[in-house]
Design an enzyme around this catalytic site. Structure first.
Site, PDB file in Angstrom:
ATOM      1  N   ILE A  71      -1.984  -4.100   0.131  1.00  0.00           N
ATOM      2  CA  ILE A  71      -3.362  -4.019  -0.223  1.00  0.00           C
ATOM      3  C   ILE A  71      -3.909  -3.053  -1.835  1.00  0.00           C
ATOM      4  O   ILE A  71      -3.258  -1.848  -0.929  1.00  0.00           O
ATOM      5  CB  ILE A  71      -4.956  -4.304   0.765  1.00  0.00           C
ATOM      6  CG1 ILE A  71      -4.518  -5.466   1.730  1.00  0.00           C
ATOM      7  CG2 ILE A  71      -6.112  -4.428  -0.145  1.00  0.00           C
ATOM      8  CD1 ILE A  71      -5.701  -5.706   2.463  1.00  0.00           C
ATOM      9  N   GLU A 158      -0.430  -6.396   7.528  1.00  0.00           N
ATOM     10  CA  GLU A 158       0.262  -5.988   9.098  1.00  0.00           C
ATOM     11  C   GLU A 158       0.759  -7.399   9.829  1.00  0.00           C
ATOM     12  O   GLU A 158       1.949  -7.890  10.580  1.00  0.00           O
ATOM     13  CB  GLU A 158      -0.062  -4.496   9.701  1.00  0.00           C
ATOM     14  CG  GLU A 158       0.368  -3.829   9.404  1.00  0.00           C
ATOM     15  CD  GLU A 158       1.543  -2.952   8.737  1.00  0.00           C
ATOM     16  OE1 GLU A 158       2.587  -4.234   9.151  1.00  0.00           O
ATOM     17  OE2 GLU A 158       1.975  -2.287   8.137  1.00  0.00           O
ATOM     18  N   ARG A 161       2.975  -9.323   8.527  1.00  0.00           N
ATOM     19  CA  ARG A 161       4.641  -8.969   8.719  1.00  0.00           C
ATOM     20  C   ARG A 161       5.442  -9.103   9.294  1.00  0.00           C
ATOM     21  O   ARG A 161       5.936  -9.457  10.005  1.00  0.00           O
ATOM     22  CB  ARG A 161       4.451  -7.655   8.372  1.00  0.00           C
ATOM     23  CG  ARG A 161       3.835  -7.745   6.603  1.00  0.00           C
ATOM     24  CD  ARG A 161       4.055  -5.863   6.685  1.00  0.00           C
ATOM     25  NE  ARG A 161       3.452  -5.421   5.299  1.00  0.00           N
ATOM     26  CZ  ARG A 161       3.385  -4.634   4.936  1.00  0.00           C
ATOM     27  NH1 ARG A 161       2.510  -3.629   5.615  1.00  0.00           N
ATOM     28  NH2 ARG A 161       3.013  -3.930   3.476  1.00  0.00           N
TER      29      ARG A 161
END
Length: 244
Positions: A71, A158, A161
């Site tokens: 971000i 996250e 991911r």
């Protein structure tokens, strides 16, 4: 824009949001069936936007760098806030027509934890925590913003991911929880795992350097090849080792 509205959020709608976020990122093929992010991209495609709406209908828009899922900035509609040390083109391309401000820290965990005066393991996650974070960022409370940004990053980037992080948050639609050492170790090792998985392609699936993670029982685990669960079931995006 990829959108997530907390007022009607369910475990399923959160998973759909994360799926849409992953799909919005341009890819450079797959390694061991895991999509690899681009190493370079033209400016016009460098960032994607995600709209997040809290329980009260207040919304912020966050800008994500497609090369690394970081971000870089967020906007309330009238004012936008950029981390320090973002790509030079970010303020030129993003949130034009807003009053652009620079936050007093970079987007890395060390800096944010210092500003928040808290470690990530002491900052609660879960969708109620995301609601509070959006409220804090919408009104921009300088003191609370660093903690709010830590919640935002983990709930979006996250979770995109790592499926494990996505599922931990999806299981906490109405509750808050503090991230485990498993979550922290995954976050800290995304770059290392990405690199080793790509290296393994030319080494019969073996890592050049083991990656140390913490399992849910709190044990240190050495990941040494691509047969590990973290590779086959958990990691969903790889940072391109050609990216600088």
């Amino acid at each position: 824009n990829v959108r997530f509205d907390l007022s009607s959020a369910t475990s399923s709608s959160y998973k759909t949001f994360i799926k849409n976020l992953r799909e919005a990122l341009p890819k450079d093929g797959k390694v061991y069936d895991i999509p690899v992010l681009l190493s370079t991209v033209m400016d016009s495609r460098r960032f994607i936007l995600i709209d997040l709406v809290n329980y009260d209908g207040q919304s912020i828009t966050a800008a994500i760098d497609v090369l690394n899922v970081y971000i870089v900035a967020y906007s309330t509609g009238t004012v936008s806030y950029f981390f320090q040390q973002v790509p030079a083109q970010a303020p030129k391309l993003l949130f034009k027509g807003t009053q652009q401000r620079t936050l007093p820290y970079t987007g890395n965990y060390e800096n944010l934890q210092t500003a928040a005066k808290k470690l990530r393991e002491n900052i609660e996650l879960g969708l109620p925590a995301l609601d509070s974070a959006i409220t804090t960022l919408f009104h921009y409370n300088a003191e609370a913003a660093a903690s709010a940004l830590l919640v935002l990053i983990q709930t979006t980037s996250e979770a995109a991911r790592f499926r494990y992080i996505e599922l931990q948050i999806a299981n906490n639609v109405g509750t808050k929880f503090k991230p485990s050492q498993t979550i922290i170790s995954l976050e800290n090792n995304w770059s290392a795992l990405s690199k080793q998985i790509q290296i393994a392609k030319n080494k019969n699936g073996q890592f050049e350097t083991p990656v140390i993670l913490i399992d849910p029982q709190g044990n240190r685990v050495q990941i040494t090849n691509v047969t590990s669960n973290v590779v086959t079931q958990n990691i969903q995006l790889l940072l391109n080792i050609g990216a600088t």
